[in-house]
Design a protein around this motif. Structure first.
Motif, PDB file in Angstrom:
ATOM      1  N   LEU A  10      -0.061  17.037  -1.330  1.00 41.17           N
ATOM      2  CA  LEU A  10       0.588  16.011  -0.511  1.00 41.17           C
ATOM      3  C   LEU A  10       2.110  16.068  -0.665  1.00 41.17           C
ATOM      4  O   LEU A  10       2.843  15.547   0.168  1.00 41.17           O
ATOM      5  N   SER A  11       2.569  16.704  -1.724  1.00 44.73           N
ATOM      6  CA  SER A  11       4.014  16.821  -1.952  1.00 44.73           C
ATOM      7  C   SER A  11       4.567  18.139  -1.422  1.00 44.73           C
ATOM      8  O   SER A  11       5.738  18.465  -1.642  1.00 44.73           O
ATOM      9  N   VAL A  12       3.733  18.908  -0.737  1.00 48.91           N
ATOM     10  CA  VAL A  12       4.157  20.225  -0.220  1.00 48.91           C
ATOM     11  C   VAL A  12       3.873  20.261   1.275  1.00 48.91           C
ATOM     12  O   VAL A  12       2.712  20.267   1.699  1.00 48.91           O
ATOM     13  N   ASP A  13       4.938  20.250   2.071  1.00 46.96           N
ATOM     14  CA  ASP A  13       4.772  20.192   3.530  1.00 46.96           C
ATOM     15  C   ASP A  13       4.723  21.584   4.135  1.00 46.96           C
ATOM     16  O   ASP A  13       5.401  21.857   5.111  1.00 46.96           O
ATOM     17  N   ILE A  31       3.723  21.039 -13.058  1.00 44.95           N
ATOM     18  CA  ILE A  31       3.225  22.297 -12.491  1.00 44.95           C
ATOM     19  C   ILE A  31       2.703  22.059 -11.067  1.00 44.95           C
ATOM     20  O   ILE A  31       1.950  21.111 -10.823  1.00 44.95           O
ATOM     21  N   MET A  32       3.155  22.927 -10.127  1.00 52.23           N
ATOM     22  CA  MET A  32       2.682  22.863  -8.738  1.00 52.23           C
ATOM     23  C   MET A  32       1.629  23.954  -8.546  1.00 52.23           C
ATOM     24  O   MET A  32       1.696  25.006  -9.208  1.00 52.23           O
ATOM     25  N   PHE A  33       0.678  23.747  -7.647  1.00 46.80           N
ATOM     26  CA  PHE A  33      -0.452  24.689  -7.520  1.00 46.80           C
ATOM     27  C   PHE A  33       0.018  26.125  -7.266  1.00 46.80           C
ATOM     28  O   PHE A  33      -0.549  27.085  -7.792  1.00 46.80           O
ATOM     29  N   TYR A  34       1.112  26.269  -6.500  1.00 49.12           N
ATOM     30  CA  TYR A  34       1.544  27.631  -6.147  1.00 49.12           C
ATOM     31  C   TYR A  34       2.166  28.361  -7.348  1.00 49.12           C
ATOM     32  O   TYR A  34       2.302  29.581  -7.328  1.00 49.12           O
ATOM     33  N   ASP A  35       2.515  27.617  -8.416  1.00 52.27           N
ATOM     34  CA  ASP A  35       3.004  28.286  -9.632  1.00 52.27           C
ATOM     35  C   ASP A  35       1.922  29.212 -10.189  1.00 52.27           C
ATOM     36  O   ASP A  35       2.219  30.160 -10.904  1.00 52.27           O
ATOM     37  N   ARG A  36       0.677  28.924  -9.868  1.00 52.10           N
ATOM     38  CA  ARG A  36      -0.446  29.655 -10.464  1.00 52.10           C
ATOM     39  C   ARG A  36      -0.932  30.830  -9.599  1.00 52.10           C
ATOM     40  O   ARG A  36      -1.829  31.567  -9.985  1.00 52.10           O
ATOM     41  N   ILE A  37      -0.362  30.961  -8.403  1.00 48.48           N
ATOM     42  CA  ILE A  37      -0.776  32.079  -7.527  1.00 48.48           C
ATOM     43  C   ILE A  37      -0.078  33.344  -8.008  1.00 48.48           C
ATOM     44  O   ILE A  37       1.134  33.337  -8.232  1.00 48.48           O
ATOM     45  N   ASP A  38      -0.859  34.426  -8.185  1.00 44.95           N
ATOM     46  CA  ASP A  38      -0.289  35.696  -8.647  1.00 44.95           C
ATOM     47  C   ASP A  38       0.492  36.317  -7.498  1.00 44.95           C
ATOM     48  O   ASP A  38      -0.062  36.827  -6.538  1.00 44.95           O
ATOM     49  N   LYS A  39       1.823  36.266  -7.588  1.00 43.13           N
ATOM     50  CA  LYS A  39       2.693  36.694  -6.476  1.00 43.13           C
ATOM     51  C   LYS A  39       2.428  38.158  -6.111  1.00 43.13           C
ATOM     52  O   LYS A  39       2.426  38.530  -4.950  1.00 43.13           O
ATOM     53  N   MET A  92       0.829  -1.200   0.000  1.00 42.46           N
ATOM     54  CA  MET A  92       0.000   0.000   0.000  1.00 42.46           C
ATOM     55  C   MET A  92       0.864   1.251   0.000  1.00 42.46           C
ATOM     56  O   MET A  92       1.995   1.222   0.517  1.00 42.46           O
ATOM     57  N   ILE A  93       0.364   2.319  -0.586  1.00 38.53           N
ATOM     58  CA  ILE A  93       1.127   3.587  -0.623  1.00 38.53           C
ATOM     59  C   ILE A  93       0.964   4.267   0.737  1.00 38.53           C
ATOM     60  O   ILE A  93      -0.152   4.371   1.262  1.00 38.53           O
ATOM     61  N   THR A  94       2.088   4.714   1.303  1.00 45.44           N
ATOM     62  CA  THR A  94       2.032   5.544   2.514  1.00 45.44           C
ATOM     63  C   THR A  94       2.757   6.868   2.208  1.00 45.44           C
ATOM     64  O   THR A  94       3.292   7.049   1.110  1.00 45.44           O
ATOM     65  N   MET A  95       2.798   7.748   3.209  1.00 50.72           N
ATOM     66  CA  MET A  95       3.446   9.060   2.986  1.00 50.72           C
ATOM     67  C   MET A  95       4.929   8.899   2.637  1.00 50.72           C
ATOM     68  O   MET A  95       5.516   9.760   2.005  1.00 50.72           O
ATOM     69  N   ASP A  96       5.525   7.766   3.043  1.00 51.81           N
ATOM     70  CA  ASP A  96       6.951   7.528   2.715  1.00 51.81           C
ATOM     71  C   ASP A  96       7.159   7.390   1.206  1.00 51.81           C
ATOM     72  O   ASP A  96       8.266   7.599   0.710  1.00 51.81           O
ATOM     73  N   ASP A  97       6.082   7.013   0.493  1.00 52.73           N
ATOM     74  CA  ASP A  97       6.212   6.811  -0.961  1.00 52.73           C
ATOM     75  C   ASP A  97       5.966   8.105  -1.727  1.00 52.73           C
ATOM     76  O   ASP A  97       6.184   8.158  -2.939  1.00 52.73           O
ATOM     77  N   ILE A  98       5.501   9.131  -1.046  1.00 52.06           N
ATOM     78  CA  ILE A  98       5.146  10.390  -1.720  1.00 52.06           C
ATOM     79  C   ILE A  98       6.337  11.341  -1.684  1.00 52.06           C
ATOM     80  O   ILE A  98       6.811  11.723  -0.617  1.00 52.06           O
ATOM     81  N   ILE A  99       6.826  11.693  -2.881  1.00 50.20           N
ATOM     82  CA  ILE A  99       7.991  12.590  -2.956  1.00 50.20           C
ATOM     83  C   ILE A  99       7.531  14.021  -2.686  1.00 50.20           C
ATOM     84  O   ILE A  99       6.373  14.383  -2.903  1.00 50.20           O
ATOM     85  N   ARG A 100       8.465  14.837  -2.190  1.00 48.50           N
ATOM     86  CA  ARG A 100       8.163  16.219  -1.755  1.00 48.50           C
ATOM     87  C   ARG A 100       8.858  17.221  -2.676  1.00 48.50           C
ATOM     88  O   ARG A 100       9.804  16.899  -3.377  1.00 48.50           O
ATOM     89  N   GLU A 101       8.352  18.471  -2.602  1.00 46.17           N
ATOM     90  CA  GLU A 101       8.897  19.516  -3.472  1.00 46.17           C
ATOM     91  C   GLU A 101      10.423  19.561  -3.336  1.00 46.17           C
ATOM     92  O   GLU A 101      10.967  19.393  -2.258  1.00 46.17           O
ATOM     93  N   GLY A 102      11.063  19.792  -4.497  1.00 47.89           N
ATOM     94  CA  GLY A 102      12.523  19.722  -4.537  1.00 47.89           C
ATOM     95  C   GLY A 102      12.953  18.471  -5.270  1.00 47.89           C
ATOM     96  O   GLY A 102      14.008  18.420  -5.896  1.00 47.89           O
ATOM     97  N   HIS A 103      12.089  17.422  -5.217  1.00 49.93           N
ATOM     98  CA  HIS A 103      12.424  16.201  -5.970  1.00 49.93           C
ATOM     99  C   HIS A 103      12.204  16.494  -7.465  1.00 49.93           C
ATOM    100  O   HIS A 103      11.140  16.966  -7.848  1.00 49.93           O
ATOM    101  N   PRO A 104      13.198  16.227  -8.313  1.00 46.90           N
ATOM    102  CA  PRO A 104      13.120  16.594  -9.735  1.00 46.90           C
ATOM    103  C   PRO A 104      11.914  16.008 -10.479  1.00 46.90           C
ATOM    104  O   PRO A 104      11.395  16.640 -11.402  1.00 46.90           O
ATOM    105  N   THR A 105      11.476  14.819 -10.084  1.00 43.93           N
ATOM    106  CA  THR A 105      10.354  14.188 -10.818  1.00 43.93           C
ATOM    107  C   THR A 105       9.101  15.070 -10.827  1.00 43.93           C
ATOM    108  O   THR A 105       8.320  15.046 -11.759  1.00 43.93           O
TER     109      THR A 105
END
Ligand SMILES: Cc1nc(NNC(=O)[C@H](CC2CCCC2)CN(O)CO)c(F)c(N2CCN3CCOC[C@@H]3C2)n1
Ligand code: NI
Length: 183
Positions: A111-114, A161-169, A1-14
């Motif tokens: 889930l990839s953004v802590d 594309i990450m969701f925050y890329d779309r926020i107007d800074k 089963m997938i757990t949080m250990d399998d979920i890569i976080r921002e910074g991971h190139p994939t």
């Protein structure tokens, strides 16, 4: 089963790669991976299971988030007619969309953004999506509201594309009045 250990976080190139299309019919391995992604959403939406395994709840998951750079997404939510949507999809594509935009009043997370990232994430209010299901059937979905937002968030992951890329800074909360479709 997938757990949080399998979920890569921002910074991971994939997370910033364009995922590869899945050649159809999908292989057994690809089907098993997609099925496990749907299973993650089921587990994460069950309070006891989520607590037992420390799963962050999710209504969507994209394969790049488990370091599989393929065009595969899982979604488990309700559509605008309150129809239950629990889908594993190959090669989802937005084939048309409204000009009108909407956004989640509470902003988006990932889930990839802590961390919390404030701000409106503009999304098309209505979209038409073509995809192939786990069972190999080509489907067309007409989505609006929350489900449309979920699909756009997941399909963005397939394009790096990450969701925050779309926020107007310069003006993260730009819309003075929420659009009529705000959720
Ligand atoms: C809004 C929300 N985001 C949750 N998490 N984040 C995610 O799903 C990320 C994807 C969503 C972020 C915004 C749009 C898509 C995951 N993403 O990173 C994948 O790319 C939730 F879990 C959640 N709900 C409401 C419905 N509830 C039903 C009962 O079970 C709990 C569940 C909680 N609503
Ligand atoms: Ni995400």
């Amino acid at each position: 089963m997938i757990t949080m250990d399998d979920i890569i976080r921002e910074g991971h190139p994939t997370l910033r790669k364009i995922a590869d299309p899945v050649s159809l019919p999908a292989s057994k391995e690809e089907q098993d991976i997609l099925r496990s992604m749907v299973e993650y959403l089921i587990n994460s939406q069950d309070e006891d299971t989520a607590a037992q395994y420390g799963l962050r709840p999710g209504v969507g998951l994209a394969a790049p988030q488990i370091n599989v750079s393929k065009k595969m997404i899982a979604v488990r939510t309700f559509d605008h007619n309150d129809e239950f949507l629990e889908l594993g999809l190959f090669n989802p594509k937005i084939i048309s969309h409204s000009e009108e935009t909407t956004y989640l009043e509470s902003g988006e997370g990932c889930l990839s953004v802590d961390r919390m990232v404030e701000g409106e994430v503009p999304r098309y209010a209505r979209i038409k999506v073509k995809a192939t299901t786990l069972e190999g059937e080509e489907i067309t979905l007409r989505l609006k509201g929350f489900a449309a937002i979920v699909f756009q968030h997941e399909i963005d992951h397939l394009n790096g594309i990450m969701f925050y890329d779309r926020i107007d800074k310069s003006d993260p909360f730009k819309e003075p009045l929420p659009p009529k479709e705000v959720i």
